[in-house]
Scaffold this motif. Sequence first.
Motif, PDB file in Angstrom:
ATOM      1  N   GLU A   6       0.827  -1.074   0.093  1.00  0.00           N
ATOM      2  CA  GLU A   6       0.182  -0.116  -0.112  1.00  0.00           C
ATOM      3  C   GLU A   6       1.015   1.136   0.012  1.00  0.00           C
ATOM      4  OE1 GLU A   6      -1.959  -3.009   3.044  1.00  0.00           O
ATOM      5  OE2 GLU A   6      -0.002  -2.024   2.397  1.00  0.00           O
ATOM      6  N   SER A   7       0.219   2.313  -0.517  1.00  0.00           N
ATOM      7  CA  SER A   7       0.950   3.695  -0.479  1.00  0.00           C
ATOM      8  C   SER A   7      -0.412   4.749  -0.481  1.00  0.00           C
ATOM      9  CB  SER A   7       1.837   3.831  -1.606  1.00  0.00           C
ATOM     10  OG  SER A   7       1.086   3.921  -2.944  1.00  0.00           O
ATOM     11  N   GLY A   8       0.071   5.863  -0.068  1.00  0.00           N
ATOM     12  CA  GLY A   8      -0.606   7.029  -0.240  1.00  0.00           C
ATOM     13  C   GLY A   8      -1.345   7.298   1.024  1.00  0.00           C
ATOM     14  N   GLY A   9      -1.146   6.960   2.076  1.00  0.00           N
ATOM     15  CA  GLY A   9      -1.602   7.505   3.299  1.00  0.00           C
ATOM     16  C   GLY A   9      -0.971   8.805   3.758  1.00  0.00           C
ATOM     17  N   GLY A  10      -1.559   9.232   4.789  1.00  0.00           N
ATOM     18  CA  GLY A  10      -1.078  10.539   5.350  1.00  0.00           C
ATOM     19  C   GLY A  10      -1.888  11.261   6.265  1.00  0.00           C
ATOM     20  N   GLN A  13      -6.787  17.105   6.572  1.00  0.00           N
ATOM     21  CA  GLN A  13      -7.980  17.835   7.647  1.00  0.00           C
ATOM     22  C   GLN A  13      -9.181  16.980   7.238  1.00  0.00           C
ATOM     23  OE1 GLN A  13      -7.478  22.334   7.431  1.00  0.00           O
ATOM     24  NE2 GLN A  13      -6.343  22.145   9.149  1.00  0.00           N
ATOM     25  N   ALA A  14     -10.255  17.393   8.141  1.00  0.00           N
ATOM     26  CA  ALA A  14     -11.680  16.814   7.984  1.00  0.00           C
ATOM     27  C   ALA A  14     -11.881  17.394   6.637  1.00  0.00           C
ATOM     28  CB  ALA A  14     -12.404  17.185   9.044  1.00  0.00           C
ATOM     29  N   GLY A  15     -12.804  16.760   5.840  1.00  0.00           N
ATOM     30  CA  GLY A  15     -13.193  17.299   4.418  1.00  0.00           C
ATOM     31  C   GLY A  15     -12.396  16.894   3.270  1.00  0.00           C
ATOM     32  N   GLY A  16     -11.224  16.680   3.586  1.00  0.00           N
ATOM     33  CA  GLY A  16     -10.277  16.428   2.633  1.00  0.00           C
ATOM     34  C   GLY A  16     -10.166  15.047   1.768  1.00  0.00           C
ATOM     35  N   SER A  17      -9.277  14.797   1.044  1.00  0.00           N
ATOM     36  CA  SER A  17      -9.530  13.708   0.273  1.00  0.00           C
ATOM     37  C   SER A  17      -7.914  13.103   0.311  1.00  0.00           C
ATOM     38  CB  SER A  17      -9.714  13.933  -1.328  1.00  0.00           C
ATOM     39  OG  SER A  17     -11.070  14.631  -1.321  1.00  0.00           O
ATOM     40  N   LEU A  18      -7.999  11.729   0.186  1.00  0.00           N
ATOM     41  CA  LEU A  18      -6.780  11.009  -0.187  1.00  0.00           C
ATOM     42  C   LEU A  18      -6.899   9.767  -0.880  1.00  0.00           C
ATOM     43  CD1 LEU A  18      -5.160  10.500   3.671  1.00  0.00           C
ATOM     44  CD2 LEU A  18      -4.029  11.773   1.454  1.00  0.00           C
ATOM     45  N   ARG A  19      -6.044   9.184  -1.743  1.00  0.00           N
ATOM     46  CA  ARG A  19      -6.218   8.140  -2.682  1.00  0.00           C
ATOM     47  C   ARG A  19      -5.105   7.273  -2.379  1.00  0.00           C
ATOM     48  NH1 ARG A  19      -5.939   7.051  -9.264  1.00  0.00           N
ATOM     49  NH2 ARG A  19      -3.590   7.167  -8.862  1.00  0.00           N
ATOM     50  N   LEU A  20      -5.802   5.922  -1.977  1.00  0.00           N
ATOM     51  CA  LEU A  20      -4.820   4.837  -1.370  1.00  0.00           C
ATOM     52  C   LEU A  20      -4.572   3.947  -2.626  1.00  0.00           C
ATOM     53  CD1 LEU A  20      -6.026   3.939   2.028  1.00  0.00           C
ATOM     54  CD2 LEU A  20      -4.492   5.481   1.528  1.00  0.00           C
ATOM     55  N   ALA A  72      -4.684  -4.241 -15.500  1.00  0.00           N
ATOM     56  CA  ALA A  72      -3.313  -4.277 -16.510  1.00  0.00           C
ATOM     57  C   ALA A  72      -2.124  -3.802 -15.671  1.00  0.00           C
ATOM     58  CB  ALA A  72      -3.934  -3.439 -17.799  1.00  0.00           C
ATOM     59  N   LYS A  73      -2.311  -2.809 -14.707  1.00  0.00           N
ATOM     60  CA  LYS A  73      -1.317  -2.097 -13.941  1.00  0.00           C
ATOM     61  C   LYS A  73      -1.212  -2.895 -12.717  1.00  0.00           C
ATOM     62  CE  LYS A  73      -1.914   2.438 -15.750  1.00  0.00           C
ATOM     63  NZ  LYS A  73      -1.952   3.701 -15.436  1.00  0.00           N
ATOM     64  N   ARG A  74      -1.924  -3.883 -12.342  1.00  0.00           N
ATOM     65  CA  ARG A  74      -2.122  -4.565 -10.961  1.00  0.00           C
ATOM     66  C   ARG A  74      -2.038  -3.606  -9.917  1.00  0.00           C
ATOM     67  NH1 ARG A  74       2.107  -9.305 -12.573  1.00  0.00           N
ATOM     68  NH2 ARG A  74       3.343  -7.593 -12.733  1.00  0.00           N
ATOM     69  N   MET A  75      -3.043  -2.678 -10.081  1.00  0.00           N
ATOM     70  CA  MET A  75      -3.288  -1.696  -8.760  1.00  0.00           C
ATOM     71  C   MET A  75      -4.648  -1.636  -8.287  1.00  0.00           C
ATOM     72  SD  MET A  75      -0.320   0.029  -8.497  1.00  0.00           S
ATOM     73  CE  MET A  75       0.939   0.915  -9.205  1.00  0.00           C
ATOM     74  N   LEU A  76      -4.859  -1.400  -7.040  1.00  0.00           N
ATOM     75  CA  LEU A  76      -6.021  -1.507  -6.374  1.00  0.00           C
ATOM     76  C   LEU A  76      -6.016  -0.115  -5.832  1.00  0.00           C
ATOM     77  CD1 LEU A  76      -8.553  -2.998  -5.598  1.00  0.00           C
ATOM     78  CD2 LEU A  76      -7.644  -3.393  -3.541  1.00  0.00           C
ATOM     79  N   TYR A  77      -7.312   0.597  -5.962  1.00  0.00           N
ATOM     80  CA  TYR A  77      -7.290   1.902  -5.121  1.00  0.00           C
ATOM     81  C   TYR A  77      -8.356   2.069  -4.299  1.00  0.00           C
ATOM     82  CZ  TYR A  77      -4.530   2.724  -9.798  1.00  0.00           C
ATOM     83  OH  TYR A  77      -3.567   2.679 -10.867  1.00  0.00           O
ATOM     84  N   LEU A  78      -8.343   3.034  -3.405  1.00  0.00           N
ATOM     85  CA  LEU A  78      -9.203   3.502  -2.642  1.00  0.00           C
ATOM     86  C   LEU A  78      -9.246   4.971  -2.758  1.00  0.00           C
ATOM     87  CD1 LEU A  78     -11.755   2.327  -0.987  1.00  0.00           C
ATOM     88  CD2 LEU A  78     -10.105   2.959   1.010  1.00  0.00           C
ATOM     89  N   GLN A  79     -10.355   5.429  -3.317  1.00  0.00           N
ATOM     90  CA  GLN A  79     -10.423   7.149  -3.553  1.00  0.00           C
ATOM     91  C   GLN A  79     -11.262   7.525  -2.045  1.00  0.00           C
ATOM     92  OE1 GLN A  79      -9.026   9.358  -5.385  1.00  0.00           O
ATOM     93  NE2 GLN A  79     -10.108  10.970  -3.977  1.00  0.00           N
ATOM     94  N   MET A  80     -10.911   8.321  -1.186  1.00  0.00           N
ATOM     95  CA  MET A  80     -11.466   8.787   0.035  1.00  0.00           C
ATOM     96  C   MET A  80     -11.721  10.023   0.070  1.00  0.00           C
ATOM     97  SD  MET A  80      -9.320   6.351   2.627  1.00  0.00           S
ATOM     98  CE  MET A  80      -7.877   7.594   2.587  1.00  0.00           C
ATOM     99  N   ASN A  81     -13.017  10.542   0.038  1.00  0.00           N
ATOM    100  CA  ASN A  81     -13.378  12.088  -0.123  1.00  0.00           C
ATOM    101  C   ASN A  81     -14.190  12.259   1.438  1.00  0.00           C
ATOM    102  OD1 ASN A  81     -12.341  12.222  -2.664  1.00  0.00           O
ATOM    103  ND2 ASN A  81     -14.232  11.559  -3.784  1.00  0.00           N
TER     104      ASN A  81
END
Length: 122
Positions: A6-10, A13-20, A72-81
């Motif tokens: 995994e990568s993309g954590g951090g 602030q509340a209301g923000g977004s991240l993509r794992l 195809a890229k062997r990637m799994l994502y989690l978009q968090m809004n």
Amino acid sequence: QVQLMESGGGSVQAGGSLRLTCAYSVYTRCMGWFRQAPGKEREGIAVIYTSAYIRYHADSVKGRFTISQDNAKRMLYLQMNSLKPEDTAMYYCAAAPACSGGPPVYNEYPYWGQGTQVTVSS
């Protein structure tokens, strides 16, 4: 053996977004995201059943988080809004060659990444 990273954590602030992002070595039929906050049980929040093109999101994240996959890229994502302080947890990617369907069950997944921390401040 399936390897996951995994990568993309951090910190946001509340209301923000991240993509794992989860890079995986081998395609499996069931791939999901779990999270675990201190003192709490590991919670399955999203899963994608690749053979059936079915996605599941837990009520706690529905409408805010979206799981997706690029095989195809062997990637799994989690978009968090619209992140909330209660989303603070360690987030894990997991894979299983088969699963029962419906909410992801922790003990059905034999392969796990090392986790990435998400911290949401108010």
